[in-house]
Write a protein that holds these residues in place. Structure first.
Motif, PDB file in Angstrom:
ATOM      1  N   ASP A  89      -0.994  -2.074 -11.525  1.00 53.05           N
ATOM      2  CA  ASP A  89      -1.185  -1.578 -10.158  1.00 53.05           C
ATOM      3  C   ASP A  89      -1.232  -0.048 -10.148  1.00 53.05           C
ATOM      4  O   ASP A  89      -2.115   0.555  -9.526  1.00 53.05           O
ATOM      5  CB  ASP A  89      -0.045  -2.066  -9.251  1.00 53.05           C
ATOM      6  N   PHE A  90      -0.296   0.572 -10.841  1.00 50.48           N
ATOM      7  CA  PHE A  90      -0.245   2.043 -10.892  1.00 50.48           C
ATOM      8  C   PHE A  90      -1.500   2.595 -11.559  1.00 50.48           C
ATOM      9  O   PHE A  90      -2.001   3.660 -11.188  1.00 50.48           O
ATOM     10  CB  PHE A  90       1.007   2.491 -11.656  1.00 50.48           C
ATOM     11  N   ASN A  91      -2.017   1.862 -12.521  1.00 52.19           N
ATOM     12  CA  ASN A  91      -3.190   2.316 -13.274  1.00 52.19           C
ATOM     13  C   ASN A  91      -4.449   2.383 -12.414  1.00 52.19           C
ATOM     14  O   ASN A  91      -5.433   3.022 -12.791  1.00 52.19           O
ATOM     15  CB  ASN A  91      -3.425   1.371 -14.462  1.00 52.19           C
ATOM     16  N   LYS A  92      -4.426   1.739 -11.242  1.00 53.91           N
ATOM     17  CA  LYS A  92      -5.579   1.775 -10.338  1.00 53.91           C
ATOM     18  C   LYS A  92      -5.774   3.160  -9.727  1.00 53.91           C
ATOM     19  O   LYS A  92      -6.853   3.474  -9.232  1.00 53.91           O
ATOM     20  CB  LYS A  92      -5.400   0.757  -9.213  1.00 53.91           C
ATOM     21  N   TYR A  93      -4.738   3.975  -9.762  1.00 51.74           N
ATOM     22  CA  TYR A  93      -4.778   5.291  -9.114  1.00 51.74           C
ATOM     23  C   TYR A  93      -4.928   6.365 -10.200  1.00 51.74           C
ATOM     24  O   TYR A  93      -3.963   6.740 -10.865  1.00 51.74           O
ATOM     25  CB  TYR A  93      -3.509   5.506  -8.280  1.00 51.74           C
ATOM     26  N   ASP A  94      -6.151   6.835 -10.358  1.00 50.81           N
ATOM     27  CA  ASP A  94      -6.439   7.774 -11.452  1.00 50.81           C
ATOM     28  C   ASP A  94      -5.599   9.040 -11.373  1.00 50.81           C
ATOM     29  O   ASP A  94      -5.281   9.644 -12.401  1.00 50.81           O
ATOM     30  CB  ASP A  94      -7.925   8.141 -11.455  1.00 50.81           C
ATOM     31  N   GLN A  95      -5.234   9.449 -10.160  1.00 49.55           N
ATOM     32  CA  GLN A  95      -4.450  10.678 -10.040  1.00 49.55           C
ATOM     33  C   GLN A  95      -3.003  10.479 -10.488  1.00 49.55           C
ATOM     34  O   GLN A  95      -2.281  11.448 -10.711  1.00 49.55           O
ATOM     35  CB  GLN A  95      -4.470  11.197  -8.589  1.00 49.55           C
ATOM     36  N   GLY A  96      -2.583   9.213 -10.653  1.00 49.63           N
ATOM     37  CA  GLY A  96      -1.191   8.929 -10.980  1.00 49.63           C
ATOM     38  C   GLY A  96      -0.748   9.518 -12.300  1.00 49.63           C
ATOM     39  O   GLY A  96       0.100  10.403 -12.354  1.00 49.63           O
ATOM     40  N   ILE A  97      -1.317   9.040 -13.402  1.00 53.03           N
ATOM     41  CA  ILE A  97      -0.916   9.531 -14.717  1.00 53.03           C
ATOM     42  C   ILE A  97      -1.277  11.002 -14.886  1.00 53.03           C
ATOM     43  O   ILE A  97      -0.557  11.760 -15.542  1.00 53.03           O
ATOM     44  CB  ILE A  97      -1.542   8.665 -15.844  1.00 53.03           C
ATOM     45  N   LYS A  98      -2.385  11.426 -14.271  1.00 57.91           N
ATOM     46  CA  LYS A  98      -2.758  12.835 -14.340  1.00 57.91           C
ATOM     47  C   LYS A  98      -1.672  13.717 -13.734  1.00 57.91           C
ATOM     48  O   LYS A  98      -1.287  14.750 -14.308  1.00 57.91           O
ATOM     49  CB  LYS A  98      -4.078  13.062 -13.604  1.00 57.91           C
ATOM     50  N   LEU A  99      -1.146  13.307 -12.606  1.00 57.94           N
ATOM     51  CA  LEU A  99      -0.096  14.066 -11.934  1.00 57.94           C
ATOM     52  C   LEU A  99       1.196  14.066 -12.742  1.00 57.94           C
ATOM     53  O   LEU A  99       1.881  15.091 -12.858  1.00 57.94           O
ATOM     54  CB  LEU A  99       0.148  13.472 -10.541  1.00 57.94           C
ATOM     55  N   LEU A 100       1.523  12.915 -13.341  1.00 53.68           N
ATOM     56  CA  LEU A 100       2.737  12.835 -14.160  1.00 53.68           C
ATOM     57  C   LEU A 100       2.656  13.797 -15.343  1.00 53.68           C
ATOM     58  O   LEU A 100       3.624  14.486 -15.669  1.00 53.68           O
ATOM     59  CB  LEU A 100       2.932  11.404 -14.672  1.00 53.68           C
ATOM     60  N   ILE A 101       1.485  13.833 -15.985  1.00 56.59           N
ATOM     61  CA  ILE A 101       1.314  14.718 -17.135  1.00 56.59           C
ATOM     62  C   ILE A 101       1.402  16.185 -16.715  1.00 56.59           C
ATOM     63  O   ILE A 101       2.044  17.000 -17.389  1.00 56.59           O
ATOM     64  CB  ILE A 101      -0.033  14.424 -17.839  1.00 56.59           C
ATOM     65  N   GLU A 102       0.774  16.528 -15.594  1.00 54.08           N
ATOM     66  CA  GLU A 102       0.819  17.914 -15.112  1.00 54.08           C
ATOM     67  C   GLU A 102       2.258  18.352 -14.836  1.00 54.08           C
ATOM     68  O   GLU A 102       2.657  19.468 -15.197  1.00 54.08           O
ATOM     69  CB  GLU A 102      -0.018  18.046 -13.844  1.00 54.08           C
ATOM     70  N   LEU A 103       3.035  17.483 -14.203  1.00 50.22           N
ATOM     71  CA  LEU A 103       4.426  17.823 -13.900  1.00 50.22           C
ATOM     72  C   LEU A 103       5.254  17.911 -15.177  1.00 50.22           C
ATOM     73  O   LEU A 103       6.120  18.780 -15.306  1.00 50.22           O
ATOM     74  CB  LEU A 103       5.029  16.793 -12.943  1.00 50.22           C
ATOM     75  N   LYS A 155       0.824  -1.219   0.000  1.00 48.35           N
ATOM     76  CA  LYS A 155       0.000   0.000   0.000  1.00 48.35           C
ATOM     77  C   LYS A 155       0.865   1.280   0.000  1.00 48.35           C
ATOM     78  O   LYS A 155       0.596   2.232   0.731  1.00 48.35           O
ATOM     79  CB  LYS A 155      -0.963   0.010   1.194  1.00 48.35           C
ATOM     80  N   LEU A 156       1.882   1.257  -0.864  1.00 52.63           N
ATOM     81  CA  LEU A 156       2.805   2.396  -0.925  1.00 52.63           C
ATOM     82  C   LEU A 156       2.546   3.325  -2.114  1.00 52.63           C
ATOM     83  O   LEU A 156       3.071   4.435  -2.142  1.00 52.63           O
ATOM     84  CB  LEU A 156       4.257   1.899  -0.978  1.00 52.63           C
ATOM     85  N   TRP A 157       1.741   2.872  -3.102  1.00 54.27           N
ATOM     86  CA  TRP A 157       1.522   3.749  -4.253  1.00 54.27           C
ATOM     87  C   TRP A 157       0.857   5.062  -3.845  1.00 54.27           C
ATOM     88  O   TRP A 157       1.275   6.139  -4.286  1.00 54.27           O
ATOM     89  CB  TRP A 157       0.649   3.052  -5.305  1.00 54.27           C
ATOM     90  N   LEU A 158      -0.161   4.987  -2.999  1.00 50.75           N
ATOM     91  CA  LEU A 158      -0.880   6.209  -2.627  1.00 50.75           C
ATOM     92  C   LEU A 158       0.001   7.187  -1.859  1.00 50.75           C
ATOM     93  O   LEU A 158       0.030   8.383  -2.207  1.00 50.75           O
ATOM     94  CB  LEU A 158      -2.133   5.855  -1.825  1.00 50.75           C
ATOM     95  N   PRO A 159       0.748   6.752  -0.824  1.00 47.12           N
ATOM     96  CA  PRO A 159       1.625   7.720  -0.157  1.00 47.12           C
ATOM     97  C   PRO A 159       2.697   8.306  -1.084  1.00 47.12           C
ATOM     98  O   PRO A 159       3.035   9.491  -0.972  1.00 47.12           O
ATOM     99  CB  PRO A 159       2.257   6.928   0.991  1.00 47.12           C
ATOM    100  N   LEU A 160       3.198   7.496  -2.007  1.00 48.08           N
ATOM    101  CA  LEU A 160       4.191   8.022  -2.959  1.00 48.08           C
ATOM    102  C   LEU A 160       3.567   9.105  -3.834  1.00 48.08           C
ATOM    103  O   LEU A 160       4.186  10.154  -4.082  1.00 48.08           O
ATOM    104  CB  LEU A 160       4.737   6.890  -3.835  1.00 48.08           C
ATOM    105  N   LEU A 161       2.329   8.872  -4.286  1.00 48.58           N
ATOM    106  CA  LEU A 161       1.650   9.872  -5.113  1.00 48.58           C
ATOM    107  C   LEU A 161       1.283  11.115  -4.301  1.00 48.58           C
ATOM    108  O   LEU A 161       1.323  12.233  -4.827  1.00 48.58           O
ATOM    109  CB  LEU A 161       0.402   9.262  -5.747  1.00 48.58           C
ATOM    110  N   ASN A 162       0.949  10.919  -3.039  1.00 52.74           N
ATOM    111  CA  ASN A 162       0.641  12.072  -2.182  1.00 52.74           C
ATOM    112  C   ASN A 162       1.870  12.952  -1.989  1.00 52.74           C
ATOM    113  O   ASN A 162       1.780  14.185  -1.978  1.00 52.74           O
ATOM    114  CB  ASN A 162       0.109  11.600  -0.829  1.00 52.74           C
ATOM    115  N   ILE A 163       3.026  12.317  -1.825  1.00 51.06           N
ATOM    116  CA  ILE A 163       4.278  13.080  -1.697  1.00 51.06           C
ATOM    117  C   ILE A 163       4.552  13.822  -3.002  1.00 51.06           C
ATOM    118  O   ILE A 163       4.897  15.007  -3.009  1.00 51.06           O
ATOM    119  CB  ILE A 163       5.448  12.138  -1.351  1.00 51.06           C
ATOM    120  N   LEU A 164       4.389  13.119  -4.119  1.00 44.22           N
ATOM    121  CA  LEU A 164       4.661  13.717  -5.431  1.00 44.22           C
ATOM    122  C   LEU A 164       3.773  14.924  -5.692  1.00 44.22           C
ATOM    123  O   LEU A 164       4.213  15.927  -6.258  1.00 44.22           O
ATOM    124  CB  LEU A 164       4.458  12.665  -6.519  1.00 44.22           C
ATOM    125  N   GLY A 165       2.517  14.841  -5.261  1.00 42.16           N
ATOM    126  CA  GLY A 165       1.578  15.926  -5.529  1.00 42.16           C
ATOM    127  C   GLY A 165       1.629  17.061  -4.536  1.00 42.16           C
ATOM    128  O   GLY A 165       0.921  18.065  -4.696  1.00 42.16           O
TER     129      GLY A 165
END
Length: 287
Positions: free
Chosen positions: A123-137, A84-94
């Motif tokens: 697994d990463f694809n389960k988090y909709d904010q993931g690719i959205k955040l990558l594109i924004e950055l 369950k580390l994908w969400l905290p990693l994305l939270n840090i990134l955002g």
């Protein structure tokens, strides 16, 4: 465990011949024997260190560098979801309260974890904010290293993975396809070309072809065929042109003219380029 016991006895006795026969024991078994944390625990602890506001940025960076090394192992990369580390990693990134170096390391971790790894891509694809955040950055960041790592992470995520590419397309990821020999750094152009290669790895659908034409891809590739450009950049450009040819993409007469002129310009560099791609590129504009 028996092998570990024999290794321990040989190690204490200094028996090099026995050690050579036994081989190096499993690091995980060594950790368990001597009471050290296993790699899953180390991964969780690394993220906890970064989330802790009392920890210095220097120590957070060290923790992420350790995590980056750990997830180079495929099993550890695949374990990110289980832990369950994908969400905290994305939270840090955002969270822009973290500095760019920390967020760049997070992007590197994402890119390495999903690279050539269908399970981690899913697994990463389960988090909709993931690719959205990558594109924004990738689109908005003013820090070049952060932008480059965002493009790397996107390329790794969508390569040979249509669900990822479909999200990329829906979120206007094509806005990242900016190739410019004058304004872009060679590193940025290389990352954009890698992104195009990742897009093409999913085939040439009518939508993809429409995006290529809308982005004047032939013209943008032609401007990179310049003898002042770095050979790696030219090589990557030739590879994209070659891929497009194999996918039966038809350049416009104007694009063919521009690419052909570029190929003549780089003729003197042929001994430093991939000759197969060079010949295929010539075929793509010969019709």
């Amino acid at each position: 465990m028996e092998k570990l016991l024999h290794w321990s006895i040989a190690q204490q006795a200094g028996d090099k011949e026995a050690l050579s026969k036994i081989g190096t024991p499993d690091p995980k078994a060594l950790n368990q024997l001597f009471g050290g944390p296993d790699e899953a625990s180390l991964m969780k602890e690394s993220v906890m260190v970064v989330e802790n506001p009392e920890v210095s940025n220097e120590d957070k960076i060290i923790a992420l560098e350790n995590l980056e090394m750990l997830i180079e192992n495929l099993d550890n990369a695949n374990n990110i979801e289980n832990l369950k580390l994908w969400l905290p990693l994305l939270n840090i990134l955002g969270n822009d309260s973290y500095n760019d170096e920390i967020r760049t390391l997070i992007l590197s971790i994402i890119g390495i974890a999903v690279q050539n790894n269908n399970k981690s891509q899913s697994d990463f694809n389960k988090y909709d904010q993931g690719i959205k955040l990558l594109i924004e950055l990738g689109e908005k960041s003013q820090d070049l290293d952060l932008k480059l790592k965002a493009l790397f992470a996107i390329s790794s995520f969508i390569r040979d993975y249509k669900p990822g590419y479909e999200k990329f397309e829906q979120l206007n990821g094509w806005n990242l396809i900016t190739l410019d020999i004058k304004d872009n750094s060679p590193k940025l152009n290389l990352r954009v070309l890698s992104l195009i290669a990742s897009i093409l790895s999913n085939g040439l659908s009518p939508n993809t072809e429409a995006h290529l034409r809308k982005n004047n891809i032939g013209h943008k590739l032609a401007i990179l065929l310049n003898d002042d450009a770095h050979p790696n950049l030219i090589d990557k450009t030739l590879n994209i042109i070659s891929n497009l040819y194999h996918l039966k993409y038809e350049f416009t007469p104007e694009e063919k003219y521009e690419i052909d002129a570029g190929l003549e310009t780089i003729e003197g560099l042929s001994d430093r380029l991939n000759l197969d791609d060079l010949e295929t590129a010539k075929m793509s504009v010969s019709k």
